[in-house]
Design a protein around this motif. Structure first.
Motif, short mmCIF file in Angstrom:
data_model
loop_
_atom_site.label_atom_id
_atom_site.label_comp_id
_atom_site.label_asym_id
_atom_site.label_seq_id
_atom_site.Cartn_x
_atom_site.Cartn_y
_atom_site.Cartn_z
N ARG A 1 -13.05 1.25 7.33
CA ARG A 1 -12.12 1.22 6.21
C ARG A 1 -12.57 2.36 5.19
O ARG A 1 -11.79 2.64 4.31
CB ARG A 1 -11.71 0.10 5.40
N ASP A 2 -13.57 3.05 5.71
CA ASP A 2 -14.10 4.35 4.86
C ASP A 2 -14.40 5.38 5.77
O ASP A 2 -15.27 5.06 6.71
CB ASP A 2 -15.29 3.66 3.92
N MET B 1 -7.61 4.32 10.79
CA MET B 1 -8.79 4.05 9.87
C MET B 1 -9.79 4.67 10.62
O MET B 1 -9.93 4.96 11.85
CB MET B 1 -9.05 2.74 9.42
N VAL C 1 -7.07 7.79 7.18
CA VAL C 1 -7.20 7.46 5.80
C VAL C 1 -8.69 8.21 5.52
O VAL C 1 -9.69 8.17 6.08
CB VAL C 1 -7.42 5.86 5.52
N MET D 1 0.87 -1.31 0.12
CA MET D 1 -0.02 0.05 0.07
C MET D 1 0.93 1.38 0.08
O MET D 1 1.94 1.14 0.45
CB MET D 1 -0.91 0.14 1.08
N HIS E 1 -3.79 5.65 -1.16
CA HIS E 1 -4.70 6.19 -0.28
C HIS E 1 -4.45 7.52 0.33
O HIS E 1 -3.47 7.79 0.68
CB HIS E 1 -5.00 5.26 1.11
N PHE F 1 0.42 5.76 0.58
CA PHE F 1 -0.41 6.76 1.13
C PHE F 1 -0.07 8.17 0.63
O PHE F 1 1.22 8.39 0.13
CB PHE F 1 -0.18 6.89 2.67
N THR G 1 -3.94 1.41 12.00
CA THR G 1 -3.65 0.18 11.07
C THR G 1 -2.46 -0.33 11.29
O THR G 1 -1.48 0.04 12.18
CB THR G 1 -3.82 0.74 9.52
N GLU H 1 -9.84 8.57 2.14
CA GLU H 1 -10.17 8.15 0.72
C GLU H 1 -9.29 6.90 0.34
O GLU H 1 -8.12 7.09 0.34
CB GLU H 1 -10.48 9.18 -0.33
N GLN H 2 -9.94 5.89 0.31
CA GLN H 2 -9.25 4.61 -0.21
C GLN H 2 -9.17 4.42 -1.93
O GLN H 2 -10.01 4.86 -2.44
CB GLN H 2 -9.79 3.25 0.22
N ASN H 3 -8.05 3.71 -2.32
CA ASN H 3 -7.92 3.59 -3.78
C ASN H 3 -8.05 4.91 -4.59
O ASN H 3 -8.92 4.63 -5.50
CB ASN H 3 -9.07 2.32 -4.13
#
Length: 272
Positions: free
Chosen positions: A262-263, A244, A142, A95, A167, A97, A211, A144-146
């Motif tokens: 996770r969001d 997270m 985090v 991953m 992320h 960031f 995390t 926003e993911q992806n």
């Protein structure tokens, strides 16, 4: 017709003559770029563990790599100081960031870092002890993911470890409520959230859980006072931990009781 043919031959000949010149200019630019890049390999002793950190500066870019050590993971960080962006990657964790450099603890000028690292290399034999540094402890959440890497305008940042998800993060709020790892009561209280009911009809709120990846860098910066000509060279141990965001009822204390760990977006309207 003969005239047009002759002109075409002259143009073709000129193009062939310019190709070597274009190649020479390209090679010259590459040599200049390599000449401006500076490489450092610094030995660091932390809690009895000796490891080697590598730093490369090249104009607006900084590239730092630190191996796994003690409770920290292997990291590779590429920064664009002009844009104020850094792609902070954990290759083994799979991953990356996107971090704002202004809040990270680095100076916005590579020359300041180069002056500091030059001092470490020449006056300290390339060695730095953790006890000689001031800790800059960063906690990131985090948001926003992806993230789609097309939002990155710099091609080097965009393609840096491009096979890993990216992320977006921001600084963890100072009043953040932290969650425990787990609890057996999770299924029941999650149903409360799904039904949009919390105890005493309270509204859900964001709480935070750490995390697994965390990294750190050792950086030295040197500035010189224009009046006294004295040098100031702070040595920093920059640590980065990632969290997270979870949606929880106020009485919740662990991740398993909450939703969306996770969001960040809230499915219950505006979060308090």
């Amino acid at each position: 017709e003969h005239y047009r043919s002759r002109v075409a031959e002259d143009v073709s000949s000129s193009s062939r003559n310019y190709k070597p010149l274009i190649m020479k200019v390209f090679l010259l630019l590459c040599v200049v770029a390599l000449a401006t890049a500076k490489h450092y390999s610094m030995r660091v002793l932390e809690k009895g563990t000796l490891f080697r950190e590598t730093i490369q500066t090249e104009g607006k870019y900084q590239l730092v790599e630190v191996p796994a050590h003690n409770d920290r993971d292997h990291i590779v960080v590429l920064s664009n100081l002009e844009l104020g962006q850094a792609v902070y990657c954990f290759p083994e964790k799979g991953m990356c960031f996107l971090i704002p450099t202004a809040e990270h603890g680095a100076e916005p000028d590579s020359q300041v870092l180069e002056a500091g690292m030059d001092q470490v290399m020449t006056q300290r034999s390339g060695f730095l002890g953790a006890w000689e540094t001031v800790v800059k402890d960063n906690k990131w959440v985090v948001m926003e993911q992806n993230v789609d890497r097309s939002i990155l305008t710099d091609s080097r940042l965009r393609t840096f470890h491009k096979d890993l998800p990216l992320h977006m993060v921001e600084k963890l709020p100072e009043d953040a409520v932290m969650l425990q790892e787990s609890t057996d009561a999770g299924a029941t209280v999650k149903r409360q959230l799904i039904d949009r009911t919390c105890r005493n009809n309270a509204l859900p709120r964001h709480m935070y859980a750490v995390t697994s990846p965390s990294g750190c860098e050792y950086l030295v910066f040197c500035t010189t006072d224009e009046v006294t000509n004295d040098s100031n060279c702070p040595r920093r141990h920059v640590t980065d931990t990632f969290y997270m965001a979870c949606l929880c009822c106020p009485e919740h204390t662990s991740m398993s009781q909450c939703l969306h760990c996770r969001d960040l977006p809230c499915n219950f309207g505006d979060c308090p």
